[in-house]
Motif scaffolding. Sequence first.
Motif, PDB file in Angstrom:
ATOM      1  N   ASP A  31       0.799  -1.224   0.000  1.00  0.00           N
ATOM      2  CA  ASP A  31       0.000   0.000   0.000  1.00  0.00           C
ATOM      3  C   ASP A  31       0.830   1.272   0.000  1.00  0.00           C
ATOM      4  OD1 ASP A  31      -2.362  -1.549   0.150  1.00  0.00           O
ATOM      5  OD2 ASP A  31      -2.071  -1.761   2.308  1.00  0.00           O
ATOM      6  N   THR A  32       2.131   1.124   0.067  1.00  0.00           N
ATOM      7  CA  THR A  32       3.000   2.302   0.109  1.00  0.00           C
ATOM      8  C   THR A  32       3.914   2.317  -1.100  1.00  0.00           C
ATOM      9  OG1 THR A  32       4.597   1.093   1.474  1.00  0.00           O
ATOM     10  CG2 THR A  32       2.967   2.446   2.620  1.00  0.00           C
ATOM     11  N   LYS A  33       4.072   3.482  -1.682  1.00  0.00           N
ATOM     12  CA  LYS A  33       4.958   3.672  -2.815  1.00  0.00           C
ATOM     13  C   LYS A  33       6.260   4.301  -2.318  1.00  0.00           C
ATOM     14  CE  LYS A  33       2.117   2.364  -6.130  1.00  0.00           C
ATOM     15  NZ  LYS A  33       2.398   1.222  -7.031  1.00  0.00           N
ATOM     16  N   ILE A  34       7.354   3.876  -2.888  1.00  0.00           N
ATOM     17  CA  ILE A  34       8.643   4.436  -2.497  1.00  0.00           C
ATOM     18  C   ILE A  34       9.426   4.831  -3.740  1.00  0.00           C
ATOM     19  CG2 ILE A  34       8.748   2.997  -0.424  1.00  0.00           C
ATOM     20  CD1 ILE A  34      10.969   1.398  -1.987  1.00  0.00           C
ATOM     21  N   ASP A  35      10.358   5.717  -3.534  1.00  0.00           N
ATOM     22  CA  ASP A  35      11.311   6.057  -4.590  1.00  0.00           C
ATOM     23  C   ASP A  35      12.529   5.170  -4.397  1.00  0.00           C
ATOM     24  OD1 ASP A  35       9.703   8.073  -5.607  1.00  0.00           O
ATOM     25  OD2 ASP A  35      10.478   9.536  -4.163  1.00  0.00           O
ATOM     26  N   GLY A  36      12.834   4.364  -5.395  1.00  0.00           N
ATOM     27  CA  GLY A  36      13.997   3.489  -5.261  1.00  0.00           C
ATOM     28  C   GLY A  36      13.662   2.066  -5.624  1.00  0.00           C
ATOM     29  N   ASP A  37      14.252   1.134  -4.891  1.00  0.00           N
ATOM     30  CA  ASP A  37      14.151  -0.286  -5.195  1.00  0.00           C
ATOM     31  C   ASP A  37      12.817  -0.838  -4.695  1.00  0.00           C
ATOM     32  OD1 ASP A  37      14.438  -2.984  -5.588  1.00  0.00           O
ATOM     33  OD2 ASP A  37      16.497  -3.067  -4.848  1.00  0.00           O
ATOM     34  N   GLU A  38      11.828  -0.929  -5.603  1.00  0.00           N
ATOM     35  CA  GLU A  38      10.502  -1.388  -5.200  1.00  0.00           C
ATOM     36  C   GLU A  38      10.528  -2.854  -4.785  1.00  0.00           C
ATOM     37  OE1 GLU A  38       5.882  -1.754  -6.781  1.00  0.00           O
ATOM     38  OE2 GLU A  38       7.482  -1.264  -8.200  1.00  0.00           O
ATOM     39  N   GLU A  39      11.305  -3.682  -5.482  1.00  0.00           N
ATOM     40  CA  GLU A  39      11.353  -5.094  -5.124  1.00  0.00           C
ATOM     41  C   GLU A  39      11.870  -5.270  -3.701  1.00  0.00           C
ATOM     42  OE1 GLU A  39      13.571  -9.309  -6.117  1.00  0.00           O
ATOM     43  OE2 GLU A  39      13.868  -7.624  -7.488  1.00  0.00           O
ATOM     44  N   GLU A  40      12.920  -4.554  -3.338  1.00  0.00           N
ATOM     45  CA  GLU A  40      13.461  -4.658  -1.988  1.00  0.00           C
ATOM     46  C   GLU A  40      12.419  -4.242  -0.957  1.00  0.00           C
ATOM     47  OE1 GLU A  40      15.972  -5.396   1.162  1.00  0.00           O
ATOM     48  OE2 GLU A  40      16.123  -6.014  -0.928  1.00  0.00           O
ATOM     49  N   HIS A  41      11.656  -3.212  -1.278  1.00  0.00           N
ATOM     50  CA  HIS A  41      10.603  -2.756  -0.369  1.00  0.00           C
ATOM     51  C   HIS A  41       9.542  -3.838  -0.186  1.00  0.00           C
ATOM     52  CE1 HIS A  41       7.629  -0.209   1.543  1.00  0.00           C
ATOM     53  NE2 HIS A  41       6.785  -0.392   0.532  1.00  0.00           N
ATOM     54  N   LEU A  42       9.165  -4.512  -1.272  1.00  0.00           N
ATOM     55  CA  LEU A  42       8.140  -5.546  -1.196  1.00  0.00           C
ATOM     56  C   LEU A  42       8.611  -6.774  -0.426  1.00  0.00           C
ATOM     57  CD1 LEU A  42       6.777  -5.376  -4.866  1.00  0.00           C
ATOM     58  CD2 LEU A  42       5.599  -4.605  -2.797  1.00  0.00           C
ATOM     59  N   ARG A  43       9.906  -6.942  -0.312  1.00  0.00           N
ATOM     60  CA  ARG A  43      10.455  -8.093   0.418  1.00  0.00           C
ATOM     61  C   ARG A  43      10.162  -8.034   1.916  1.00  0.00           C
ATOM     62  NH1 ARG A  43      11.812 -12.417  -2.863  1.00  0.00           N
ATOM     63  NH2 ARG A  43      12.537 -11.575  -4.855  1.00  0.00           N
ATOM     64  N   GLU A  44       9.542  -6.962   2.381  1.00  0.00           N
ATOM     65  CA  GLU A  44       9.190  -6.842   3.798  1.00  0.00           C
ATOM     66  C   GLU A  44       7.886  -7.567   4.122  1.00  0.00           C
ATOM     67  OE1 GLU A  44      11.221  -5.465   5.995  1.00  0.00           O
ATOM     68  OE2 GLU A  44      12.608  -5.071   4.335  1.00  0.00           O
ATOM     69  N   GLY A  45       7.151  -8.018   3.089  1.00  0.00           N
ATOM     70  CA  GLY A  45       5.837  -8.615   3.318  1.00  0.00           C
ATOM     71  C   GLY A  45       5.902 -10.043   3.825  1.00  0.00           C
ATOM     72  N   GLY A  46       4.804 -10.496   4.451  1.00  0.00           N
ATOM     73  CA  GLY A  46       4.748 -11.875   4.930  1.00  0.00           C
ATOM     74  C   GLY A  46       3.397 -12.236   5.509  1.00  0.00           C
ATOM     75  N   MET A  47       3.159 -13.533   5.668  1.00  0.00           N
ATOM     76  CA  MET A  47       1.899 -14.041   6.227  1.00  0.00           C
ATOM     77  C   MET A  47       2.159 -15.331   6.982  1.00  0.00           C
ATOM     78  SD  MET A  47      -1.567 -15.310   4.218  1.00  0.00           S
ATOM     79  CE  MET A  47      -0.843 -16.865   3.682  1.00  0.00           C
TER      80      MET A  47
END
Length: 479
Positions: free
Chosen positions: A169-185
Amino acid sequence: MGVGRLGSIGLWLLILMLCVRQLTRHFSALVTPSASEHERLLEGLHGKHLNPDWLSSVLQQAAQKGQQPLPSNDVASLQVVLGTEKFWPQSQSAQLQLDLVGMKQPVYLYLKKVIARDMPAKSAQALRRDLSSNRNEARFYQEFSAEMRARGVPLLQAPLVQEDFSCLDTKIDGDEEEHLREGGMLLLLECADEGFMQTSPLSFDQAALSLSLLANFHAAAWEDRDLLHKASNRLYATGSYWMLDRRGRAELQQLKPIWKNYLEAFQSHAPDFLAQPSIRMLAERLERTAVWVAEQLRPSAEEDFATLMHGDPKAMNMFLPTIMAENSKALIIDFQWTGVGYGVADVAMHLPHSVHDAALRDGGEEKLVKMYYNDLIRALEQRLPKPRLDAFTFDQAWHLYRLAFVDYARMVMCNFFKGASPAAFQAHAHRPNVGFLYRNVEASLHFLQQLDQHLRYVEELRGEQPVTTVEVSPDQSLR
């Protein structure tokens, strides 16, 4: 024989023994998870260990929500059941054995973990799509499963659904894949008891039972505007993993080269059938109709015949009773792609993917769709007035089924036929999670015959000139 030669032989034997030992260790590591991997399975989303006290509190909270399937909330110990571990590229899973305070017999829960950092390298777009599907499953269990169970759908209870997908739900400037790596379930699920099994492909009788399950699932949300509006906001506005816009229209560019390779690989198996113009031109015909077909299969929450569709109803996402009886019921799992849609789209994916082609031949396909339709109407009779029931005729169901079959076929030919060959099919022959039509030559060729017929129907609807051909079935041509 000289001493030197004996020494040389001994040296080679020693080297061979060392190689065998190394290979054995390597193979054992692949087959038997290490202690560290077990420890990783018993970690929560943020590294917290899953211990008995934590699980006891989880079960207490689940009991208040009606999601506690066990006879007690007091856990004395827990451990991973050896041999049940699965370390898939997208997730990790295992069965947990729990010893409850004051009880002699252990009980079991199913653990599923999705840790984005453990997923293989992929584009940010693909990673976002995968994580979105995991959040979809979490939301289904958190917000929809209790209501569906109350409406008579046999679903497993989920004592715990813990997710952290704020990265979506959050957009970032930079490495989007690295940001998405924070997800989990983290998901804990009731285990199906010993009276159930998973198998594929399904026989005709087994398919009748699985279709009855789908009919029951679809009837529970049929034309329920409030529930479907909520689903369109919290789940997928259009269900199914094969939806064209979800996959990306650029994927259609793979269609023609993949089909060319398929024709070359299987030419010797059914030369007359594959030589027919209508068959050789399947890729062009699919490409021409794909966007139009996809647009017909996107009902809003307000439209007639809309419901919740499962979105990935393969046989291995179902538990069938081990003993078939008159009142037997099946269970369904895995709601990563659940959303608003037409129920028969689930049927159009399920039959070619998971049902033996022998059950689909000689009118079997239409007969099974009719059985699904009859079960659906019987279930809807409990909820809807007769005029609304009469609006959904079998002809309407068969029409939507044929569109949905073509839609799913586009996914098959753009993806699952990639690298297809008799040898590749043989390599997957004993993998039940793989679609039967791309691990069995006869099933694959029969699927193409079905696709040709359903495509002709679509082409007639669109006013297109049909491709002339001489009717040769794959069975007549098969060598």
